[in-house]
Design an enzyme around this catalytic site. Structure first.
Site, PDB file in Angstrom:
ATOM      1  N   ASP A 317       0.874  -1.150   0.000  1.00  0.00           N
ATOM      2  CA  ASP A 317       0.000   0.000   0.000  1.00  0.00           C
ATOM      3  C   ASP A 317       0.927   1.220   0.000  1.00  0.00           C
ATOM      4  O   ASP A 317       2.032   1.149   0.513  1.00  0.00           O
ATOM      5  CB  ASP A 317      -0.854  -0.040   1.267  1.00  0.00           C
ATOM      6  CG  ASP A 317      -1.699   1.202   1.427  1.00  0.00           C
ATOM      7  OD1 ASP A 317      -2.351   1.586   0.440  1.00  0.00           O
ATOM      8  OD2 ASP A 317      -1.700   1.783   2.525  1.00  0.00           O
TER       9      ASP A 317
HETATM   10  P1  ADP Z   1      -4.831   5.587  -0.302  1.00  0.00           P
HETATM   11  O1  ADP Z   1      -5.006   4.958   1.041  1.00  0.00           O
HETATM   12  O2  ADP Z   1      -4.064   4.720  -1.245  1.00  0.00           O
HETATM   13  O3  ADP Z   1      -4.265   6.962  -0.242  1.00  0.00           O
HETATM   14  P2  ADP Z   1      -7.722   6.171  -0.576  1.00  0.00           P
HETATM   15  O4  ADP Z   1      -8.627   5.158  -1.143  1.00  0.00           O
HETATM   16  O5  ADP Z   1      -7.856   6.462   0.859  1.00  0.00           O
HETATM   17  O6  ADP Z   1      -6.264   5.708  -0.987  1.00  0.00           O
HETATM   18  O7  ADP Z   1      -7.893   7.549  -1.376  1.00  0.00           O
HETATM   19  C1  ADP Z   1      -7.654   7.599  -2.751  1.00  0.00           C
HETATM   20  C2  ADP Z   1      -7.718   9.016  -3.243  1.00  0.00           C
HETATM   21  O8  ADP Z   1      -9.022   9.523  -3.097  1.00  0.00           O
HETATM   22  C3  ADP Z   1      -6.829   9.960  -2.503  1.00  0.00           C
HETATM   23  O9  ADP Z   1      -5.527   9.967  -3.030  1.00  0.00           O
HETATM   24  C4  ADP Z   1      -7.521  11.275  -2.720  1.00  0.00           C
HETATM   25  O10 ADP Z   1      -7.200  11.804  -4.007  1.00  0.00           O
HETATM   26  C5  ADP Z   1      -8.978  10.889  -2.741  1.00  0.00           C
HETATM   27  N1  ADP Z   1      -9.608  11.040  -1.432  1.00  0.00           N
HETATM   28  C6  ADP Z   1     -10.064  10.062  -0.639  1.00  0.00           C
HETATM   29  N2  ADP Z   1     -10.604  10.553   0.480  1.00  0.00           N
HETATM   30  C7  ADP Z   1     -10.450  11.882   0.423  1.00  0.00           C
HETATM   31  C8  ADP Z   1     -10.789  12.978   1.291  1.00  0.00           C
HETATM   32  N3  ADP Z   1     -11.395  12.789   2.467  1.00  0.00           N
HETATM   33  N4  ADP Z   1     -10.485  14.233   0.877  1.00  0.00           N
HETATM   34  C9  ADP Z   1      -9.864  14.429  -0.281  1.00  0.00           C
HETATM   35  N5  ADP Z   1      -9.530  13.460  -1.130  1.00  0.00           N
HETATM   36  C10 ADP Z   1      -9.813  12.212  -0.796  1.00  0.00           C
HETATM   37 MG    MG Z   2      -4.272   3.578   2.875  1.00  0.00          MG
END
Ligand code: ADP
Ligand code: MG
Length: 648
Positions: A317
């Site tokens: 991850d």
């Molecule tokens: P990871 O854990 O790999 O970073 P996530 O699934 O948590 O992946 O999030 C993927 C993408 O979605 C983030 O890189 C961001 O661009 C967007 N994202 C997710 N949640 C949020 C949030 N609360 N605010 C802004 N962007 C978000």
């Molecule tokens: Mg993560």
């Protein structure tokens, strides 16, 4: 009376060695009487006695295994000894039984040593605690501290409970729990673990988990269970042994029927013993699990260890695994509004999100507003800090009002309403979903930042992009070295992330990872793992154990990082790294591979010994006693070989 019972206790504690010594003495004296003095009858009596004394436990075990319809090693030895006595080979009978008892004793002694790593862990358990009760400090057994109580941990003392530092500051040696020898600085609000050692200042700790619930106790229980759990090879061997051992009896009977040579038949029984075969793999596995536990890696049993030995692809991850997981706002750009407004809009929308990006945005907004940086303590809904004058209340000082509505879009961002306006905060996909077309300037700015490895968060008010918040999360210092180490070991490395393509590529290049998959929704990470497995890879997934739980479960081996303190990770992962230390991954993969080799070596030693002995019997070189001697030698050899894994 008391003397007799004391003697009884003394004898019971030394029963096994006493039996070996008694049987050995009877054997030597009996042999001497016959061989040296020619007293045939006395000699025979003593030799039979030697067999009876040494063989009592063997016959008992043979009897119990026969009752559950299995033929084991003890049955073979019993048959051989009784057979030898029947045909008048008293010396052989006594020799075989004495050597077998001696072998069993040595085996038990050395086997005990393979559990030494677990004993080390047990010794880490704290004994006493100084607890503050009713204004007084009293020393009580560590087990009796109750949750919520305050304990005082003096310098040099062991932390008696899992808890949170309430007062004081110190360096703590956390190696008993994390395997990490460098001391860790702890101050108010930090978590500490039972069994770790306070090195400098006195600490006051509020207990969160005590007694059997501490992380150390959970690790100990897990290691015990893991050492008991059978690996696939063990299961196969045990199944094999249930057919193999009776087959040896049949072979011996046939040999007698064909050759009429009773000694040959009895010798076959002795050398057919599958001792080394049965004992080898468990020793390898118990040693490896013990070694891992000492290094802060919790292996959930032989099965996972054997699978981990076949890993040829490790998926990471990105956020919190390859990166530090300490996201901060790197830059803010406004389009038609001020930067402060951009971050404020974003913070309102993100206020109730628990995403790490959200936390960082809210934090930055609070800093800009000059507000308190302490944890936000509102139960939501009623706060509207904007119009209230500052009265020292946290959420007022922070100046970030709650949104009226709030919706999480997993893997994309958040959509909120505030004061009649819609706020859309998230990535490009979220904009597309909501049919928001970003202006050329916003896109260009975002792309520039993403090429630097930052994550651009778009902020839209109604249908208009008003700004972009660029987020940075530093790479872990070891990330590149660990990826290289895995590649050197012939393991393919892949990064999975929900982040966008450009950010992912920048990070992938910085750590030198073989491949990456970007813009994945959480369930798509799981699909990616499944796809790797279907293409024939044995896949390990490294993640944080909470968000990544589905992917960890899908992988052949799920490896949770920083598991100390997160119960779910310890419970669900196949392998848990107590510390947040990536270097444990190449170590764990290497140890697993070494374990597979070690098991293979032990199986080879065992099989080769039996084959050579068989050839020796038919060639006339090997007899009962010498066969038993070689058999014992092979058992001790596989144990010593397995124990090498303790020092991997
Ligand atoms: P990871 O854990 O790999 O970073 P996530 O699934 O948590 O992946 O999030 C993927 C993408 O979605 C983030 O890189 C961001 O661009 C967007 N994202 C997710 N949640 C949020 C949030 N609360 N605010 C802004 N962007 C978000
Ligand atoms: Mg993560």
């Amino acid at each position: 009376m008391s003397r007799i019972s004391a003697l009884g206790g003394w004898v019971r504690a030394r029963r096994k060695p006493a039996i070996v010594v008694a049987s050995g003495l009877l054997f030597v004296v009996g042999w001497g009487l016959g061989y040296g003095l020619g007293l045939e009858r006395a000699s025979a009596t003593l030799l039979v006695l030697a067999a009876v004394v040494g063989g009592y436990d063997v016959v008992k075990k043979a009897y119990y295994t026969l009752r559950v319809r299995t033929v084991g090693i003890n049955t073979l030895v019993t048959l051989a000894a009784i057979g030898a006595i029947v045909i008048g080979e008293y010396w052989e009978a006594a020799a075989v039984v004495f050597l077998f008892a001696l072998g069993n004793y040595l085996e038990a002694r050395t086997m005990g040593k393979t559990r030494s790593a677990l004993e080390e862990l047990l010794e880490m358990s704290p004994d006493t605690a100084i607890v503050r009760r009713g204004g007084e400090e009293t020393k009580i057994p560590a087990r009796e501290v109750e949750e919520g109580e305050t304990v005082v941990v003096e310098p040099g003392a062991k932390v008696p409970v899992d808890g949170e530092v309430d007062d004081g500051e110190s360096a703590i040696d956390q190696s008993p729990v994390t395997g990490e020898s460098a001391p860790v600085h702890k101050a108010t609000g930090d978590a500490v673990y039972a069994g770790t050692i306070n090195q400098e200042g006195a600490l006051e700790v509020v207990a969160t988990d005590t007694g059997r619930d501490t992380t150390l106790e959970r690790i100990i229980r897990r290691v015990e269970e893991a050492q008991e759990a059978q690996a696939p090879t063990e299961t196969i061997i045990e199944r094999f042994a249930t057919y193999y051992t009776p087959a040896i009896v049949v072979l011996a009977v046939l040999a007698y029927a064909v050759t009429g040579n009773a000694i040959l038949a009895l010798t076959l029984l002795v050398i057919g013993c599958p001792g080394a075969l049965v004992i080898g793999p468990p020793v390898s596995i118990v040693s490896a699990i013990g070694n891992a536990a000492r290094s802060g890696v919790l292996m959930k049993g032989g099965e996972h260890l054997e699978t981990a030995g076949k890993i040829d692809l490790v998926a990471f991850d990105k956020t919190g695994t390859l990166t530090k997981g300490e996201t901060t706002v790197a830059d803010v750009e406004g389009f038609g509004v001020t930067e402060d407004d951009v971050i404020r809009y974003a913070a309102i929308a993100e206020k109730r999100s628990e995403h790490h990006l959200a936390d960082a945005i809210v934090e930055a907004a609070r800093d800009r507003g000059g507000g308190s940086s302490r944890a936000y303590v509102t139960d939501g809904g009623v706060a509207s800090g904007l119009e209230s004058p500052s009265n020292g209340d946290d959420h007022v000082a922070s100046g970030i009002p709650n949104p009226d509505t709030f919706e999480v879009v997993p893997g994309k961002g958040v959509v909120a309403h505030y004061d009649g306006h819609r706020l859309v905060v998230g990535n490009r996909t979220l904009l597309a979903d909501r049919e928001i077309e970003p202006a050329e300037t916003a896109t260009a700015y975002a792309h520039d930042r993403e090429k630097e490895g930052e994550t651009a968060v778009y902020v839209a008010l109604e249908d208009e992009i008003v700004g972009v918040v660029s987020m940075r999360d530093g790479l872990r210092d070891d990330a590149a070295a660990v990826v290289a180490a895995l590649q050197d070991a012939g393991v393919r490395t892949v990064m999975l992330t929900g982040d966008n393509e450009r950010t992912a590529r920048a990070v992938a290049e910085a750590v030198g990872i073989d491949d990456y998959r970007a813009a994945l929704l959480p369930e798509e990470k799981q699909d990616a793992i499944e796809a790797f497995r279907e293409s024939g890879h044995v896949v390990a997934m490294v993640g944080d154990g909470i968000n990544d739980a589905p992917s960890l479960a899908t992988a052949d081996v799920g490896i949770a990082m920083g598991a100390a303190g997160t119960d779910t990770a310890i419970e669900t992962a196949d392998m848990a790294l107590m510390a947040d230390d990536l270097r444990r991954i190449p170590y764990a993969v290497g140890l697993s591979k070494a374990t597979r080799w070690n098991i293979a070596e032990n199986v080879t030693i065992a099989v080769a010994t039996v084959v050579l002995l068989l050839a020796g019997v038919f060639a006339g070189y090997v007899h009962m006693a010498s066969g038993m001697l070689v058999h014992i030698g092979s058992v001790l050899l596989v144990i010593l070989n397995g124990m090498r894994l303790l020092r991997y």
